[in-house]
Design an enzyme around this catalytic site. Sequence first.
Site, mmCIF file in Angstrom:
data_model
loop_
_atom_site.group_PDB
_atom_site.id
_atom_site.type_symbol
_atom_site.label_atom_id
_atom_site.label_comp_id
_atom_site.label_asym_id
_atom_site.label_seq_id
_atom_site.Cartn_x
_atom_site.Cartn_y
_atom_site.Cartn_z
ATOM 1 N N GLU A 73 0.832 -1.210 0.000
ATOM 2 C CA GLU A 73 0.000 0.000 0.000
ATOM 3 C C GLU A 73 0.867 1.261 0.000
ATOM 4 O O GLU A 73 0.380 2.344 0.332
ATOM 5 C CB GLU A 73 -0.940 0.013 1.224
ATOM 6 C CG GLU A 73 -1.890 -1.169 1.342
ATOM 7 C CD GLU A 73 -2.921 -1.266 0.226
ATOM 8 O OE1 GLU A 73 -2.935 -0.403 -0.671
ATOM 9 O OE2 GLU A 73 -3.711 -2.226 0.255
ATOM 10 N N HIS A 118 -2.615 1.682 8.561
ATOM 11 C CA HIS A 118 -3.727 0.915 7.986
ATOM 12 C C HIS A 118 -3.886 -0.378 8.769
ATOM 13 O O HIS A 118 -2.901 -1.087 9.004
ATOM 14 C CB HIS A 118 -3.426 0.607 6.516
ATOM 15 C CG HIS A 118 -4.320 -0.410 5.898
ATOM 16 N ND1 HIS A 118 -5.699 -0.287 5.883
ATOM 17 C CD2 HIS A 118 -4.057 -1.578 5.260
ATOM 18 C CE1 HIS A 118 -6.231 -1.335 5.262
ATOM 19 N NE2 HIS A 118 -5.257 -2.135 4.880
ATOM 20 N N HIS A 174 -6.764 -3.862 9.696
ATOM 21 C CA HIS A 174 -7.985 -4.605 9.375
ATOM 22 C C HIS A 174 -8.814 -4.729 10.648
ATOM 23 O O HIS A 174 -8.730 -5.727 11.359
ATOM 24 C CB HIS A 174 -7.622 -5.980 8.807
ATOM 25 C CG HIS A 174 -6.923 -5.911 7.474
ATOM 26 N ND1 HIS A 174 -6.430 -7.019 6.823
ATOM 27 C CD2 HIS A 174 -6.673 -4.849 6.658
ATOM 28 C CE1 HIS A 174 -5.891 -6.646 5.666
ATOM 29 N NE2 HIS A 174 -6.015 -5.335 5.545
ATOM 30 N N GLU A 229 -17.164 10.288 23.969
ATOM 31 C CA GLU A 229 -15.973 11.087 23.671
ATOM 32 C C GLU A 229 -15.478 10.973 22.233
ATOM 33 O O GLU A 229 -14.481 11.599 21.854
ATOM 34 C CB GLU A 229 -14.874 10.771 24.687
ATOM 35 C CG GLU A 229 -15.344 11.224 26.069
ATOM 36 C CD GLU A 229 -14.301 11.146 27.164
ATOM 37 O OE1 GLU A 229 -13.132 10.848 26.869
ATOM 38 O OE2 GLU A 229 -14.676 11.389 28.319
ATOM 39 N N HIS A 248 -12.835 -3.793 4.028
ATOM 40 C CA HIS A 248 -11.382 -3.984 4.084
ATOM 41 C C HIS A 248 -10.769 -3.501 5.405
ATOM 42 O O HIS A 248 -10.061 -4.260 6.068
ATOM 43 C CB HIS A 248 -10.740 -3.268 2.881
ATOM 44 C CG HIS A 248 -9.269 -3.502 2.745
ATOM 45 N ND1 HIS A 248 -8.633 -3.626 1.529
ATOM 46 C CD2 HIS A 248 -8.283 -3.605 3.683
ATOM 47 C CE1 HIS A 248 -7.339 -3.828 1.734
ATOM 48 N NE2 HIS A 248 -7.105 -3.814 3.028
HETATM 49 O O1 2HA Z 1 -0.457 -5.323 3.704
HETATM 50 O O2 2HA Z 1 -3.370 -4.808 4.400
HETATM 51 O O3 2HA Z 1 -4.230 -3.751 2.158
HETATM 52 C C1 2HA Z 1 -1.614 -6.025 3.455
HETATM 53 C C2 2HA Z 1 -2.772 -5.115 3.400
HETATM 54 C C3 2HA Z 1 -3.154 -4.626 2.086
HETATM 55 ZN ZN ZN Z 2 -5.320 -4.078 4.033
#
Ligand code: 2HA
Ligand code: ZN
Length: 286
Positions: free
Chosen positions: A118, A142, A144, A172, A213
Site C-alpha cells: 500500500e 492501515h 484490518h 468522547e 477492508h
Molecule cells: O499489507 O493490508 O491492504 C496487506 C494489506 C493490504
Molecule cells: Zn489491508
Amino acid sequence: MNNIFGVKVMEDYIRMCHDGVRQGWHERNGGNLTYRMKEEEVAECRPYFKREPGQWVKMGVKAENLKGEYFISTGSGKFLQNVGLEPQNSICIVEINEAGDSYRIVWGLENGGRPTSEFPTHFMNHSVRKRVTGGANRVIYHAHTPYVIALTYVLPLKSEVFTRMLWKSATECCVVFPGGVGVVPWMVPGGAQIAKATCALMEKYDAAIWAFHGLFVSGPDFDTAFGLMHTIEKAAQIASIALAATGGKPPRQVITDENLRDIGRDFGVTLNEEILNYASDDDLYC
Ligand code: 2HA
Ligand code: ZN
C-alpha cells in the site's frame, strides 16, 4: 543499546506494530504502517544504514513535497506480528529521490523485499496530510479492524452516516475525531485508484474507512494515530453490538445532535458542521 533498535523512533514504531497485533487487527500480513522521519531521527539512524543503498524504484505516483524525505515502512507481505521479533527482516527505511517519484531502501529488509504493497496510498496520503497540517502529520496507519469492516456491510457507505453513527456510539468520540471519518467504496487495494480516492478524503478527514477492508488513519505521532484507530474501532464495536441487539432498529435512547453540540462547546472542539447538519438519522437504522 548500540544499534538502530536503541533509537527511540525505531522503538516506538516497533511497539506500535505490536500494539496493533495485540488488538487483533493484523492477521497474517494484514495492515501496514509508515512514518515520515524527522531530520534528527534520520541522523540518529544514519550510522546503521546499509553501506550500499538499494536501487531507486519508481512508485507510479509523485509528490513534490516529499522529495528527500525518509520513511520507516513495514515490508510488503511481512507479518506485523514478526516486526518485534525480526525487525531487520520485516521493516525498512526508504529515502525518496529529488524528483519525489522513486524510493530506495537504505536500511532493513535484509533478506530482500520492498515497502508495503500500500506504499502508493501511504505516500500520497503523507503528501496530502503534510500539506493540510502544515507538516504536523507524520504517521499513516492501515489496519484490518473487524467491527469497522462489519459496519460497512450494513450502513450506507457515506461519510456523514458513518461519522454520525460513530460519534453517537460513545460520548468522547466526537472529541477524538471532530472532523469526521471518510468512506471509500470497495476497490482493489494496492493501486493508484484507491490511493487517489483515499487522498481525496484525506484532504478533509484524518481517517478513511475502506469498505469491506479496514481503516486508514493519519496523525502527528504514533500515540495519536493509534488512539484514533482504536477509538474508531471501539465505537464501531459498540455500534455493531447495539445494532445486532435491536435487529438494526433504532435503539431505545441515543446521543442526540443537541448532546453532540453540547460536548463540542464544553470540550472546545469544532465538530464538522456539514455532518452535524446532515438531514437525519434515518440512514443509520432499518
Ligand atoms: O499489507 O493490508 O491492504 C496487506 C494489506 C493490504
Ligand atoms: Zn489491508
